[in-house]
Design a protein around this motif. Sequence first.
Motif, short mmCIF file in Angstrom:
data_model
loop_
_atom_site.label_atom_id
_atom_site.label_comp_id
_atom_site.label_asym_id
_atom_site.label_seq_id
_atom_site.Cartn_x
_atom_site.Cartn_y
_atom_site.Cartn_z
N HIS A 242 0.64 -1.18 0.07
CA HIS A 242 0.07 -0.05 0.18
C HIS A 242 0.78 1.09 0.11
O HIS A 242 0.53 2.21 -0.90
CB HIS A 242 -0.90 -0.03 1.31
CG HIS A 242 -1.63 1.36 1.25
ND1 HIS A 242 -2.89 1.80 0.61
CD2 HIS A 242 -1.50 2.21 2.15
CE1 HIS A 242 -3.23 2.91 1.06
NE2 HIS A 242 -2.45 3.15 1.82
N PHE A 243 2.08 1.20 0.92
CA PHE A 243 2.76 2.51 1.12
C PHE A 243 3.62 2.77 -0.21
O PHE A 243 3.57 4.08 -0.61
CB PHE A 243 3.86 2.11 2.15
CG PHE A 243 4.57 3.27 2.37
CD1 PHE A 243 4.33 4.46 3.09
CD2 PHE A 243 6.07 3.69 1.74
CE1 PHE A 243 5.07 5.61 3.43
CE2 PHE A 243 6.76 4.66 1.90
CZ PHE A 243 6.19 5.74 2.99
N PHE A 244 3.74 1.69 -1.04
CA PHE A 244 4.45 2.02 -2.23
C PHE A 244 3.53 1.87 -3.46
O PHE A 244 4.16 1.89 -4.74
CB PHE A 244 5.82 1.12 -2.43
CG PHE A 244 6.85 1.17 -1.57
CD1 PHE A 244 7.80 2.39 -1.74
CD2 PHE A 244 7.04 0.53 -0.55
CE1 PHE A 244 8.72 2.63 -0.79
CE2 PHE A 244 8.15 0.60 0.43
CZ PHE A 244 9.09 1.75 0.07
N GLY A 245 2.43 1.52 -3.59
CA GLY A 245 1.38 1.47 -4.33
C GLY A 245 0.97 2.49 -5.30
O GLY A 245 1.14 3.83 -4.73
N SER A 249 0.04 7.70 -1.10
CA SER A 249 0.45 9.09 -0.69
C SER A 249 1.80 9.36 -1.47
O SER A 249 1.99 10.35 -1.92
CB SER A 249 0.45 9.32 0.83
OG SER A 249 -0.69 9.26 1.26
N LEU A 250 2.63 8.63 -1.29
CA LEU A 250 4.04 8.47 -2.16
C LEU A 250 3.92 8.87 -3.52
O LEU A 250 4.48 9.70 -3.99
CB LEU A 250 4.92 7.40 -2.03
CG LEU A 250 6.30 7.45 -2.13
CD1 LEU A 250 6.89 8.21 -1.19
CD2 LEU A 250 7.15 5.88 -2.01
N ALA A 251 2.83 8.02 -4.18
CA ALA A 251 2.75 8.57 -5.67
C ALA A 251 2.13 9.66 -5.84
O ALA A 251 2.69 10.53 -6.86
CB ALA A 251 1.84 7.28 -6.31
N ALA A 252 1.36 10.15 -4.95
CA ALA A 252 0.70 11.50 -5.10
C ALA A 252 1.73 12.53 -4.80
O ALA A 252 1.62 13.80 -5.42
CB ALA A 252 -0.53 11.61 -4.11
N ASN A 253 2.76 12.42 -4.10
CA ASN A 253 3.85 13.57 -3.78
C ASN A 253 4.87 13.41 -4.63
O ASN A 253 5.70 14.62 -4.67
CB ASN A 253 4.16 13.46 -2.34
CG ASN A 253 3.28 13.70 -1.41
OD1 ASN A 253 3.18 14.78 -1.17
ND2 ASN A 253 2.85 12.69 -0.46
N ASP A 326 15.37 11.77 0.81
CA ASP A 326 14.73 10.46 1.06
C ASP A 326 13.85 10.64 2.24
O ASP A 326 12.51 10.13 2.43
CB ASP A 326 15.73 9.43 1.12
CG ASP A 326 16.51 9.18 -0.16
OD1 ASP A 326 15.83 9.01 -1.01
OD2 ASP A 326 17.59 8.94 -0.02
N LEU A 327 14.22 11.08 3.39
CA LEU A 327 13.55 11.11 4.63
C LEU A 327 12.13 12.19 4.48
O LEU A 327 11.31 11.86 4.92
CB LEU A 327 14.22 11.47 5.98
CG LEU A 327 15.09 10.35 6.45
CD1 LEU A 327 16.23 10.85 7.41
CD2 LEU A 327 14.13 9.21 7.01
N PRO A 328 12.36 13.50 3.96
CA PRO A 328 11.37 14.12 3.61
C PRO A 328 10.36 13.58 2.90
O PRO A 328 8.98 13.48 2.94
CB PRO A 328 11.95 15.45 3.08
CG PRO A 328 13.36 15.49 3.69
CD PRO A 328 13.83 14.19 3.56
N LEU A 329 10.73 12.81 1.70
CA LEU A 329 9.79 11.98 0.97
C LEU A 329 9.07 10.93 1.67
O LEU A 329 8.07 10.76 1.59
CB LEU A 329 10.63 11.56 -0.31
CG LEU A 329 9.89 10.75 -1.41
CD1 LEU A 329 8.83 11.69 -2.07
CD2 LEU A 329 10.70 10.00 -2.38
N GLN A 331 8.47 10.96 4.81
CA GLN A 331 7.63 11.82 5.68
C GLN A 331 6.27 12.09 5.07
O GLN A 331 5.30 12.18 5.54
CB GLN A 331 8.32 12.85 6.62
CG GLN A 331 7.60 13.77 7.53
CD GLN A 331 6.92 12.55 8.63
OE1 GLN A 331 7.90 12.58 9.48
NE2 GLN A 331 5.85 12.19 8.60
N SER A 332 6.48 12.64 3.86
CA SER A 332 5.19 13.17 3.06
C SER A 332 4.11 12.07 2.90
O SER A 332 2.89 12.39 2.81
CB SER A 332 5.75 13.62 1.66
OG SER A 332 6.18 12.39 0.82
N ALA A 333 4.44 10.94 3.03
CA ALA A 333 3.75 9.70 2.78
C ALA A 333 3.46 8.70 4.03
O ALA A 333 2.44 8.07 4.24
CB ALA A 333 4.04 8.82 1.70
N PHE A 334 4.18 9.14 5.15
CA PHE A 334 4.18 8.42 6.36
C PHE A 334 2.93 9.05 7.21
O PHE A 334 2.78 10.12 7.47
CB PHE A 334 5.54 8.52 7.11
CG PHE A 334 5.66 7.08 7.94
CD1 PHE A 334 6.00 6.07 7.45
CD2 PHE A 334 5.43 7.47 9.47
CE1 PHE A 334 6.30 5.05 8.16
CE2 PHE A 334 5.69 6.26 10.16
CZ PHE A 334 6.04 5.13 9.68
#
Length: 934
Positions: A242-245, A249-253, A326-329, A331-334
């Motif tokens: 889900h996180f990397f799907g 949110s990761l894909a959205a950011n 990487d860490l801000p990225l 955090q943007s989805a965490f």
Amino acid sequence: MNRRYVIIDVETTGNAPKKGDQIIQIGAAVVQNDEVIETYASNVRPESEIPLFIQELTGITEEDVADAPLFQEIAPDVLQLLDGACFVAHNAAFDLRFLNQELEAAGYTSFQGPVIDTVECARILFPTAEGYRLNMLAENIAIDHDRPHQADSDAYVTAELWIEMRKKMYQLPLVTLQQLEKLLAGFESDLEPLVSDLIRKKLTGWRQNDDKAYDIYRQLALKKTDTSVVEHEEQVDFHAAHFFGDQSSLAANVSSFEYRPAQVDMAERVYQSFQTNEHLLIEAGTGTGKTLGYLYPSAVHAKESKEPVVIATETITLQEQMMYQDLPLLQSAFPVPVKSALLKGRNHYLCLQKLEQKLTFPLEHSAEDILALAQIVIWLTETDYGDVEELNLPGGPGRFWDEVKSEPGSCSGPECPWFFRCFYQRARERAKKADLIVTNHALLLTDLTEEHQVLPAYAYAVIDEAHHLEESASRFFGRDIDYQAFKRWLHRLEPEQADGFASAVFEALRQDGAVDQDWLKNRQKGAEKLDQEWNELFRLLHDFCMKKSTRKHSDIGRRSVPFDASNEPLHVWQPIQELVHRLDLHVREETEAYEKAVAAAVKQHRLYTHVSNLVKDLMELQKTLHALILEKEPDHISWMEAESRGAKNAVALFERPVEVADLLADTFFRKKESVVLTSATMTAKDSFHYIEKQLGLSDFDPDCLKLPSPFAYEEQTRLYVPVDMPGIKDVEEAEFIERTAEFIHLAAEAVNGRMLVLFTSFDMLKKTYDILKVYAEEGPYVPVGQGVTSGSRAKLLKTFKQHERGILLGTSTFWEGVDLPGEYVTGLLIVRLPFSPPNDPVMEARAAEIKAAGGHPFRELSLPQAILRFRQGFGRLIRRADDFGVVFVLDHRITTARYGRDFLRSLSNVSVKAATTDEVLHDAEDFLHKHRQS
């Protein structure tokens, strides 16, 4: 503050006015009240032709200046602009030198008014800038510079830059301006009127509210930092798919984000290893997204267990990338805040007490030191971390940083007035509160043996760039010293040194009644005696090294000689031993003299603590020297290296454990619940066996996972082996180097872009470079050579990138850690398969141990190590999914030797062609042409 500034830029026929070079274009911009109120521009007709390279650089042709006025015709206009004004330019000495020559030649008086150099001012006011060229500064502060090397454009951009710098100065707090004012005499620029005026205005209340944004303490202004921590107790569930799907949110950011199954696999296995308390090895090919692949499960585990996970890398580059990309990225989805902290070795951080001492005592400083002090005074108002990596110090972080960095001995703990503002202590406090602690291999290892642990207690770790861990551990468990190490410390304690530190100490002690004139004279004699003995010792060591070895360490071009204090001939080693014993005695005498003097002092002067720490460090250096020369550590190898053409005392001594496997197993892996080790290159011959054995993991039965790169290597690259290239053992070395240079020259034509050429020998690199320089006079490419072209690795890469047809020749450090995506590199050339040199002392010792145990050193040690190195070098070419390029391997062993297939099998689906030089170059040219057209 409202004076008139005239910003001037000139384009010229060359850089030597005394040799007849002249102005061909002049541009000016007049600044008053922080606005450009007037501009001026004119071409100028020189009395000689404009060189072709100047025409190409500036775009100014002979036709452009054919009808232009002579300088003497426009001189009155220029003088009128400058009347009563301050002259400003980017690299002012250059522009002013030309301007004054032209004015004098026209019969006028040269400009004698105040001068400001915006390069110098930018260095002071923008201490963290990557570089100080006009186009770089303009880009950093969002000034449009669309016509570089055109005088009117350069002058206008410099004017805008000067206005921005003035505005920054207005914002500086009063105490910072006052500290800056003390240093102004050491600058070329006439900044005193501006700074003094700003101080007067601040003292009358102007913009006093600005100062409230800073932490003002002991006449220094620091950036205020928010130390409050908001705790979040929300439950976090692990769900990598889900996180990397695609809908995450990761894909959205991230607009360029794409779902990578290998990244999900990696995240799941890392999480599983933490849950089951197992060690795990993961080879994650380039492009798998391994950093987020381990950061996500690490963050989830830290939240669930309420225990930190330590992330250790080898290079500063990856640490910075992790913290700021990487860490801000992540955090943007965490779903909840992830507390992360970067913790480096102590000497990366500024010591505020040392800085205060340097600013307080009126010592003699070099111009470089004054600039560095000014930079740091400004930097304190901006930095959260006090980390030297943020700074662009003049000359790099060398001797000056040594004098202001934090050190164990320089810290008096809570008694220090700066303790609660100390950057190192703040970094440790952040680490204590963090979920993820980012550090380096060296600090991770240091924490294993230190009495007072630096890292907070932890049981789970991820080690990235894990193929470096063995080398890092070998350095950590070993020791070394060189000629310059002792000289640097002696420099600080000698009474007559230019930096004045010792003079200030002696004067304080004398006034305190702790020493008399005889004591001072004896310290002078003592320093001279130490210097003499140290020079003589290292001269003897250099002679020993030259006589004992005729072989060069192939990577660094030095003589490399193993030695064993217990087995060396007595007539050779005894004079060396006697000198070490004499140095033991002299160092003890001198350190005792300093310690007694400080103990006898009535006042508690801050300088005395610093002296005591320097004395301790001096004793530690002597202790290391004594151990290296007079003692033999079991299961360790000792050797020395010397430059055959260098100074007669330029020697370095080394000691390393032959193996680190047992040390790592006992001090690290056995004490941790789960350690994940990852890298893009961990397997040799498709097996993790080599790295398991070298790192001491064999007894732990670690889980292993190999994730292939998602790149389509079969489509993106080709590997070529020219079969008519001779082997180095088949011909004389000179002929092999000549043929290598000739092939590089021909390959440059075929590649028609940038090429990276990797050597295993610096000596061969240099000789090849010398030949290529001759070829380059007829060709369009520009060779750049490591250790030949001046500058650091970063500077060499920058120079290389500036040329569309650059050829970068590199050795050891360029085989990995160099990121050149896209058309920064479309050709990679490997001169020889990267086997370790046969006379490498550590490799010799390890090979002897394997042989003594009935093993096969080549198959068990040399070959797997070379394959890993080869894969790292190959990995410099394809860095992104849309990259393409060709690889040439000039070592025909890769196709003719039985073990050559092991190198080729280590690559993923790469097409290999072995043919004549003409055939491989023609094929490579066609391959690249098709990709550029697609």
